[in-house]
Design a protein around this motif. Structure first.
Motif, PDB file in Angstrom:
ATOM      1  N   LEU A 120       0.836  -1.208   0.000  1.00 46.34           N
ATOM      2  CA  LEU A 120       0.000   0.000   0.000  1.00 46.34           C
ATOM      3  C   LEU A 120       0.867   1.252   0.000  1.00 46.34           C
ATOM      4  O   LEU A 120       0.622   2.209  -0.745  1.00 46.34           O
ATOM      5  CB  LEU A 120      -0.912  -0.008   1.235  1.00 46.34           C
ATOM      6  CG  LEU A 120      -1.739   1.256   1.492  1.00 46.34           C
ATOM      7  CD1 LEU A 120      -2.800   1.441   0.406  1.00 46.34           C
ATOM      8  CD2 LEU A 120      -2.410   1.213   2.866  1.00 46.34           C
ATOM      9  N   LEU A 121       1.903   1.234   0.803  1.00 46.04           N
ATOM     10  CA  LEU A 121       2.781   2.400   0.920  1.00 46.04           C
ATOM     11  C   LEU A 121       3.580   2.625  -0.365  1.00 46.04           C
ATOM     12  O   LEU A 121       3.651   3.747  -0.882  1.00 46.04           O
ATOM     13  CB  LEU A 121       3.735   2.214   2.095  1.00 46.04           C
ATOM     14  CG  LEU A 121       3.054   2.117   3.465  1.00 46.04           C
ATOM     15  CD1 LEU A 121       4.039   1.670   4.525  1.00 46.04           C
ATOM     16  CD2 LEU A 121       2.429   3.453   3.819  1.00 46.04           C
ATOM     17  N   GLU A 144       2.887   1.587  -3.305  1.00 44.27           N
ATOM     18  CA  GLU A 144       1.937   1.993  -4.343  1.00 44.27           C
ATOM     19  C   GLU A 144       1.592   3.479  -4.213  1.00 44.27           C
ATOM     20  O   GLU A 144       1.512   4.197  -5.210  1.00 44.27           O
ATOM     21  CB  GLU A 144       0.673   1.145  -4.198  1.00 44.27           C
ATOM     22  CG  GLU A 144      -0.156   1.038  -5.451  1.00 44.27           C
ATOM     23  CD  GLU A 144       0.569   0.251  -6.529  1.00 44.27           C
ATOM     24  OE1 GLU A 144       0.577   0.718  -7.680  1.00 44.27           O
ATOM     25  OE2 GLU A 144       1.144  -0.810  -6.208  1.00 44.27           O
ATOM     26  N   GLY A 145       1.410   3.924  -2.994  1.00 49.05           N
ATOM     27  CA  GLY A 145       1.121   5.336  -2.753  1.00 49.05           C
ATOM     28  C   GLY A 145       2.258   6.226  -3.214  1.00 49.05           C
ATOM     29  O   GLY A 145       2.050   7.249  -3.871  1.00 49.05           O
ATOM     30  N   GLY A 178       2.382   6.432  -6.907  1.00 47.21           N
ATOM     31  CA  GLY A 178       1.360   7.353  -7.400  1.00 47.21           C
ATOM     32  C   GLY A 178       1.801   8.807  -7.264  1.00 47.21           C
ATOM     33  O   GLY A 178       1.710   9.594  -8.204  1.00 47.21           O
ATOM     34  N   LEU A 238      -2.014   7.906   1.162  1.00 45.93           N
ATOM     35  CA  LEU A 238      -2.852   6.740   1.444  1.00 45.93           C
ATOM     36  C   LEU A 238      -3.879   6.513   0.336  1.00 45.93           C
ATOM     37  O   LEU A 238      -4.044   5.392  -0.152  1.00 45.93           O
ATOM     38  CB  LEU A 238      -3.569   6.933   2.783  1.00 45.93           C
ATOM     39  CG  LEU A 238      -2.644   7.027   3.996  1.00 45.93           C
ATOM     40  CD1 LEU A 238      -3.405   7.479   5.231  1.00 45.93           C
ATOM     41  CD2 LEU A 238      -1.977   5.684   4.227  1.00 45.93           C
ATOM     42  N   GLU A 247      -3.773   7.528  -2.677  1.00 42.16           N
ATOM     43  CA  GLU A 247      -3.037   7.122  -3.879  1.00 42.16           C
ATOM     44  C   GLU A 247      -2.665   5.643  -3.814  1.00 42.16           C
ATOM     45  O   GLU A 247      -2.762   4.918  -4.810  1.00 42.16           O
ATOM     46  CB  GLU A 247      -1.773   7.982  -3.983  1.00 42.16           C
ATOM     47  CG  GLU A 247      -1.199   8.103  -5.375  1.00 42.16           C
ATOM     48  CD  GLU A 247      -2.128   8.860  -6.298  1.00 42.16           C
ATOM     49  OE1 GLU A 247      -2.366   8.364  -7.413  1.00 42.16           O
ATOM     50  OE2 GLU A 247      -2.617   9.931  -5.887  1.00 42.16           O
ATOM     51  N   GLY A 248      -2.257   5.194  -2.653  1.00 39.32           N
ATOM     52  CA  GLY A 248      -1.925   3.789  -2.467  1.00 39.32           C
ATOM     53  C   GLY A 248      -3.133   2.896  -2.690  1.00 39.32           C
ATOM     54  O   GLY A 248      -3.041   1.870  -3.380  1.00 39.32           O
ATOM     55  N   LEU A 249      -4.254   3.306  -2.139  1.00 42.98           N
ATOM     56  CA  LEU A 249      -5.481   2.523  -2.310  1.00 42.98           C
ATOM     57  C   LEU A 249      -5.887   2.478  -3.775  1.00 42.98           C
ATOM     58  O   LEU A 249      -6.290   1.444  -4.293  1.00 42.98           O
ATOM     59  CB  LEU A 249      -6.612   3.128  -1.474  1.00 42.98           C
ATOM     60  CG  LEU A 249      -6.455   2.973   0.034  1.00 42.98           C
ATOM     61  CD1 LEU A 249      -7.526   3.744   0.784  1.00 42.98           C
ATOM     62  CD2 LEU A 249      -6.494   1.498   0.417  1.00 42.98           C
ATOM     63  N   GLY A 288      -3.956   2.661  -6.288  1.00 41.71           N
ATOM     64  CA  GLY A 288      -3.054   1.736  -6.956  1.00 41.71           C
ATOM     65  C   GLY A 288      -3.452   0.283  -6.741  1.00 41.71           C
ATOM     66  O   GLY A 288      -3.533  -0.500  -7.679  1.00 41.71           O
TER      67      GLY A 288
END
Lengths: 226, 226
Positions: A209-210, A212-213, A216, B210, B212-214, B216
């Motif tokens: 999650l991190l 990926e964030g 982004g 956060l 952005e992570g979600l 993704g």
DNA sequence: ACCTGAACACCGTTCAAGT
DNA sequence: ACCTGAACACCGTTCAAGT
């Protein structure tokens, strides 16, 4: 819980012995149980004896935290590796070091920059964030988020209790008494909310999650690097 | 720090009065300063008086935490809104409620599901995660990450100290003594690592990371919703 | 119903001694 | 250099009373 005097009665005291016993105590009975007096007891010594090696409890906690950071097995730097995979590996290594010690993990949050092993970890994280294209300011901020999030992950500590544990069952039961009309999603997720079936997946997804964030955010307003 | 008896000497005690004074005490002097004895003192009452209204300290802490969740101004549900903007608004509202009380914010982490206001917030978060296409299990897990991360954000609490504050200057100075060859990124970021210039931006970017992570994770293996 | 008082088993820490 | 002993100002909590 920890058997008294497990460090051996004849052992010279010394900071390492104290720190290790302190860690064992906190692991077994929680951070609240880590008191100067109990610690001294288990070391077979007077409370005041500890004040010879540490000027106060806070300094002991500092040493304990440094010990924690020192456990992180830093992954090798592979030239040409993507910043995101390298950062994921680094965070995974950090998680691995903290996982055995969920009770003391929160200490890491405020003390990264207070010891050499912590600084080394922070330096590596910052470097990778800079590589991702973030400014020094952004990297500092994001590094703080990362550290905090990883600590939170470990502190939540899904394991430690089986699915039929007393506390787990109580929580699940409490959630199942809620009105399904008012709290449909909570009732539906009563099981996973009260018990984590797969710890490894939990940690992996948390780190993901991190990363990926960050990916982004990096892909947005950031200037591309050469 | 909090003036003794600010709740008025003649006031009937009652749970709300106690909780509010407890919050004020923790805000002023930290969570450690929140003791039954000091609290009773400031209420102009004997320590034991509090045990009439709360069976023990933990129950008082529970009530305080519930009070915290009750402060969250839930945004209206706008039909047709994207899950990610709705979730961001929700987390921003949560942050806003916690910001004035960084010392007690950590309490929220373990107690969301223990009170009605907490459950309402959790239900909303879970609903939006389900909307994003996550399964109930995934939503439960991700909801936990979200909660923890937001609390961490607030607990780190960048504000509270000016850029020339004693502690801030000391930390910056310490970082600047490090070897620029060994810790180039830390030295470069010594300023932002020791002081946060813009609190609002700090919180906004934290939440954005956060979301952005979600986004993704949702865009990956998840089934698209109708 | 609501609060007090004395007591118990804990804390961290200081200060003066011991060897 | 390394540890002890007594003491001080704190904790949360129980139990028996008071009004």
């Amino acid at each position: 819980m920890t058997s008294g005097g497990s460090a051996g009665r004849g052992t010279r005291l010394g900071r390492e012995v104290v720190v290790e016993q302190a860690l064992a105590l906190a692991d077994a009975d929680g951070l609240d149980a880590l008191t100067i007096r109990r610690l001294a007891d288990e070391l077979g010594v007077t409370p005041m004896a500890l004040y010879w090696h540490f000027s106060n409890k806070d300094e002991l906690i500092d040493a304990l935290t440094e010990h924690l950071f020192a456990q992180v097995a830093l992954p090798e730097v592979r030239a040409g590796a993507d910043w995101d995979t390298a950062l994921r590996e680094l965070q995974v290594a950090f998680v691995a070091a903290l996982r055995p010690h969920p009770a003391v993990a929160p200490l890491a949050r405020d003390r990264v920059l207070a010891s050499r092993p912590g600084l080394v970890l922070a330096e590596r994280s910052l470097g990778l964030l800079r590589e991702a294209g973030f400014t020094a300011e952004q990297s500092a901020e994001l590094g703080g988020y990362l550290l905090g999030a990883v600590v939170t992950l470990v502190t939540a500590e899904p394991g430690r209790a089986g699915p039929d544990d007393e506390a787990v069952r109580a929580r699940r039961a409490a959630l199942l008494t809620l009105s399904p009309r008012e709290f449909p999603n909570i009732v539906e997720a009563a099981e996973p909310l009260s018990y984590c079936a797969n710890d490894d997946a939990y940690y992996a997804r948390g780190v993901e999650l991190l990363i990926e964030g960050l990916r982004g955010l990096a892909g947005r307003g950031q200037p591309e690097r050469a």
